[in-house]
Design a protein around this motif. Structure first.
Motif, PDB file in Angstrom:
ATOM      1  N   LEU A 110     -18.818 -12.317  -7.886  1.00  0.00           N
ATOM      2  CA  LEU A 110     -18.814 -11.326  -6.813  1.00  0.00           C
ATOM      3  C   LEU A 110     -19.797 -10.208  -7.130  1.00  0.00           C
ATOM      4  N   SER A 111     -19.854  -9.779  -8.375  1.00  0.00           N
ATOM      5  CA  SER A 111     -20.808  -8.749  -8.794  1.00  0.00           C
ATOM      6  C   SER A 111     -22.235  -9.230  -8.583  1.00  0.00           C
ATOM      7  N   ARG A 112     -22.497 -10.459  -9.004  1.00  0.00           N
ATOM      8  CA  ARG A 112     -23.853 -11.004  -8.921  1.00  0.00           C
ATOM      9  C   ARG A 112     -24.346 -11.056  -7.474  1.00  0.00           C
ATOM     10  N   GLN A 113     -23.483 -11.521  -6.593  1.00  0.00           N
ATOM     11  CA  GLN A 113     -23.924 -11.697  -5.209  1.00  0.00           C
ATOM     12  C   GLN A 113     -23.945 -10.398  -4.411  1.00  0.00           C
ATOM     13  N   SER A 114     -23.027  -9.494  -4.716  1.00  0.00           N
ATOM     14  CA  SER A 114     -22.930  -8.264  -3.923  1.00  0.00           C
ATOM     15  C   SER A 114     -23.851  -7.165  -4.427  1.00  0.00           C
ATOM     16  N   GLY A 115     -24.237  -7.253  -5.715  1.00  0.00           N
ATOM     17  CA  GLY A 115     -25.022  -6.175  -6.307  1.00  0.00           C
ATOM     18  C   GLY A 115     -24.184  -4.980  -6.703  1.00  0.00           C
ATOM     19  N   THR A 116     -22.868  -5.134  -6.600  1.00  0.00           N
ATOM     20  CA  THR A 116     -21.929  -4.080  -6.982  1.00  0.00           C
ATOM     21  C   THR A 116     -21.144  -4.527  -8.211  1.00  0.00           C
ATOM     22  N   SER A 117     -21.042  -3.682  -9.203  1.00  0.00           N
ATOM     23  CA  SER A 117     -20.313  -4.044 -10.419  1.00  0.00           C
ATOM     24  C   SER A 117     -18.818  -4.148 -10.134  1.00  0.00           C
ATOM     25  N   VAL A 118     -18.273  -5.321 -10.375  1.00  0.00           N
ATOM     26  CA  VAL A 118     -16.842  -5.563 -10.191  1.00  0.00           C
ATOM     27  C   VAL A 118     -16.310  -6.208 -11.460  1.00  0.00           C
ATOM     28  N   THR A 119     -15.236  -5.688 -12.001  1.00  0.00           N
ATOM     29  CA  THR A 119     -14.621  -6.260 -13.199  1.00  0.00           C
ATOM     30  C   THR A 119     -13.211  -6.733 -12.883  1.00  0.00           C
ATOM     31  N   TYR A 120     -12.708  -7.618 -13.727  1.00  0.00           N
ATOM     32  CA  TYR A 120     -11.330  -8.079 -13.587  1.00  0.00           C
ATOM     33  C   TYR A 120     -10.447  -7.300 -14.550  1.00  0.00           C
ATOM     34  N   GLN A 121      -9.387  -6.720 -14.026  1.00  0.00           N
ATOM     35  CA  GLN A 121      -8.440  -5.971 -14.852  1.00  0.00           C
ATOM     36  C   GLN A 121      -7.112  -6.709 -14.872  1.00  0.00           C
ATOM     37  N   ASN A 122      -6.737  -7.217 -16.031  1.00  0.00           N
ATOM     38  CA  ASN A 122      -5.476  -7.944 -16.162  1.00  0.00           C
ATOM     39  C   ASN A 122      -4.335  -6.972 -16.432  1.00  0.00           C
ATOM     40  N   LEU A 123      -3.263  -7.109 -15.660  1.00  0.00           N
ATOM     41  CA  LEU A 123      -2.125  -6.197 -15.740  1.00  0.00           C
ATOM     42  C   LEU A 123      -0.850  -6.956 -16.098  1.00  0.00           C
ATOM     43  N   PRO A 124       0.120  -6.284 -16.693  1.00  0.00           N
ATOM     44  CA  PRO A 124       1.445  -6.881 -16.814  1.00  0.00           C
ATOM     45  C   PRO A 124       1.999  -7.200 -15.424  1.00  0.00           C
ATOM     46  N   GLU A 125       2.872  -8.183 -15.351  1.00  0.00           N
ATOM     47  CA  GLU A 125       3.385  -8.646 -14.052  1.00  0.00           C
ATOM     48  C   GLU A 125       3.949  -7.500 -13.210  1.00  0.00           C
ATOM     49  N   ASP A 126       4.795  -6.647 -13.815  1.00  0.00           N
ATOM     50  CA  ASP A 126       5.408  -5.557 -13.048  1.00  0.00           C
ATOM     51  C   ASP A 126       4.361  -4.576 -12.524  1.00  0.00           C
ATOM     52  N   ALA A 179      -7.161 -29.904  -5.301  1.00  0.00           N
ATOM     53  CA  ALA A 179      -7.648 -28.701  -5.990  1.00  0.00           C
ATOM     54  C   ALA A 179      -9.164 -28.762  -6.114  1.00  0.00           C
ATOM     55  N   GLY A 180      -9.770 -27.583  -6.251  1.00  0.00           N
ATOM     56  CA  GLY A 180     -11.215 -27.479  -6.374  1.00  0.00           C
ATOM     57  C   GLY A 180     -11.665 -27.328  -7.811  1.00  0.00           C
ATOM     58  N   GLU A 181     -12.908 -26.876  -7.963  1.00  0.00           N
ATOM     59  CA  GLU A 181     -13.470 -26.639  -9.296  1.00  0.00           C
ATOM     60  C   GLU A 181     -12.868 -25.353  -9.861  1.00  0.00           C
ATOM     61  N   PRO A 182     -12.273 -25.387 -11.050  1.00  0.00           N
ATOM     62  CA  PRO A 182     -11.547 -24.214 -11.553  1.00  0.00           C
ATOM     63  C   PRO A 182     -12.459 -23.071 -11.979  1.00  0.00           C
ATOM     64  N   PHE A 183     -11.922 -21.872 -11.865  1.00  0.00           N
ATOM     65  CA  PHE A 183     -12.600 -20.665 -12.345  1.00  0.00           C
ATOM     66  C   PHE A 183     -11.540 -19.693 -12.850  1.00  0.00           C
ATOM     67  N   THR A 184     -11.957 -18.755 -13.681  1.00  0.00           N
ATOM     68  CA  THR A 184     -11.062 -17.691 -14.109  1.00  0.00           C
ATOM     69  C   THR A 184     -11.303 -16.477 -13.221  1.00  0.00           C
ATOM     70  N   MET A 185     -10.402 -15.531 -13.253  1.00  0.00           N
ATOM     71  CA  MET A 185     -10.578 -14.331 -12.445  1.00  0.00           C
ATOM     72  C   MET A 185     -11.754 -13.499 -12.950  1.00  0.00           C
ATOM     73  N   SER A 186     -12.020 -13.549 -14.240  1.00  0.00           N
ATOM     74  CA  SER A 186     -13.200 -12.848 -14.770  1.00  0.00           C
ATOM     75  C   SER A 186     -14.474 -13.479 -14.220  1.00  0.00           C
ATOM     76  N   GLU A 187     -14.487 -14.808 -14.121  1.00  0.00           N
ATOM     77  CA  GLU A 187     -15.641 -15.502 -13.544  1.00  0.00           C
ATOM     78  C   GLU A 187     -15.790 -15.178 -12.066  1.00  0.00           C
ATOM     79  N   TYR A 188     -14.653 -15.073 -11.377  1.00  0.00           N
ATOM     80  CA  TYR A 188     -14.695 -14.683  -9.966  1.00  0.00           C
ATOM     81  C   TYR A 188     -15.316 -13.295  -9.817  1.00  0.00           C
ATOM     82  N   ALA A 189     -14.855 -12.334 -10.613  1.00  0.00           N
ATOM     83  CA  ALA A 189     -15.380 -10.970 -10.532  1.00  0.00           C
ATOM     84  C   ALA A 189     -16.872 -10.939 -10.864  1.00  0.00           C
ATOM     85  N   ALA A 190     -17.283 -11.743 -11.844  1.00  0.00           N
ATOM     86  CA  ALA A 190     -18.693 -11.770 -12.228  1.00  0.00           C
ATOM     87  C   ALA A 190     -19.559 -12.331 -11.109  1.00  0.00           C
TER      88      ALA A 190
END
Length: 284
Positions: free
Chosen positions: A210-226, A197-208
């Motif tokens: 991606l936003s930083r590098q792309s210059g496009t605002s991207v957020t993480y939206q958590n949904l119920p499983e279904d 396994a690698g260095e852990p991250f959360t999906m919110s950290e991933y979105a942040a």
């Protein structure tokens, strides 16, 4: 001779490249493929290409003739894996293969991931076979996320059900390099189990990031499983695959995709590829 199943897949090709980088002669590498035409580029490099079809057991014995070490890369056919893997294990035993390395899943023995069951069955089949075995329990590929960068940037959102789970993903190249290290090790690998396994991250950290590098605002939206499963189906994924991915996100909240053993870093001799680098490479 070192044989690789699934040699024309993303991971298989990377492992072969890493073996050659480590000085293994191409003529000592056997690439097993369902469709040998897809491995023509490997043959051009001097790699031995043989038909090895999980669903045609008669091809597996000849494919493994003279092989000392086998990397059994898990099949991509969820629901068929355990049966297919048993066919390869049986052929390897009959062929006198000296060591099987198997790409399992992180913490397969205790994992709550739905897809872990077939890995547990395969690990049990390996133990029952008596063939010396080393387990490469791979975590999630970073590419599971970076492969969907385009729609994330288009819609400004990353969907999931992982909540604030720590996801210790690493790149396919990291896992391939680790596999090559094990396959070429001077140390006896029999009975070893590596939690990779690698260095852990959360999906919110991933979105942040991606936003930083792309210059496009991207957020993480958590949904119920279904809801997440339905969104994946709406994006074109088959129902069983969507269900598996949604369930995996839920299992991640219980720690199924996190690990701090350090096994991957020790095999690589360096830290696994950071998330920022993986995103940068994907964007480029």
């Amino acid at each position: 001779m070192i044989a690789i199943t699934g040699s024309t897949g993303h991971l298989g090709r990377l492992v072969i490249a890493k073996l050659i980088d480590r000085g293994v002669p191409a003529a000592d590498i056997v690439a097993l493929a369902r469709d040998t035409d897809k491995a023509s580029d490997l043959a051009d490099q001097g790699v031995v290409v043989r038909e090895g079809n999980y669903d045609k057991p008669e091809t597996l014995g000849p494919a493994l003739d003279g092989v000392d070490t086998l990397l059994l890369i898990s099949s991509s056919e969820v629901g068929q894996r355990a049966r297919q893997h048993r066919a390869v294990i049986g052929a390897a035993k009959a062929a006198g293969v000296g060591l099987i390395a198997y790409t399992s899943v992180l913490h397969a023995d205790t994992s709550e991931l739905g897809l872990a069951e077939e890995h547990r069955q395969t690990e049990a089949a390996l133990a029952e076979s008596g063939v010396p075995t080393v387990l490469l329990r791979n975590g999630w590929y970073t590419e599971n996320y970076t492969g969907s960068i385009a729609p994330a940037l288009e819609h400004g959102v990353v969907l999931g059900s992982a909540g604030d789970a720590q996801i210790a993903a690493a790149t396919r190249e990291d896992f391939a390099e680790a596999a090559a290290a094990v396959l070429t090790s001077d140390e006896d690998q029999t009975g070893q189990t590596y939690e990779l396994a690698g260095e852990p991250f959360t999906m919110s950290e991933y979105a942040a990031e991606l936003s930083r590098q792309s210059g496009t605002s991207v957020t993480y939206q958590n949904l119920p499983e279904d809801d997440y499963q339905n969104a994946l189906v709406g994006a074109g994924l088959p129902e069983p695959v969507a269900a598996m991915l949604a369930q995996s996100d839920v299992a991640a909240r219980g720690g199924a995709l996190d690990d701090d053993s350090g096994d991957l870093e020790r095999l690589l001799g360096r830290p696994p590829t950071p998330l920022a680098d993986a995103i940068r490479n994907a964007l480029s």
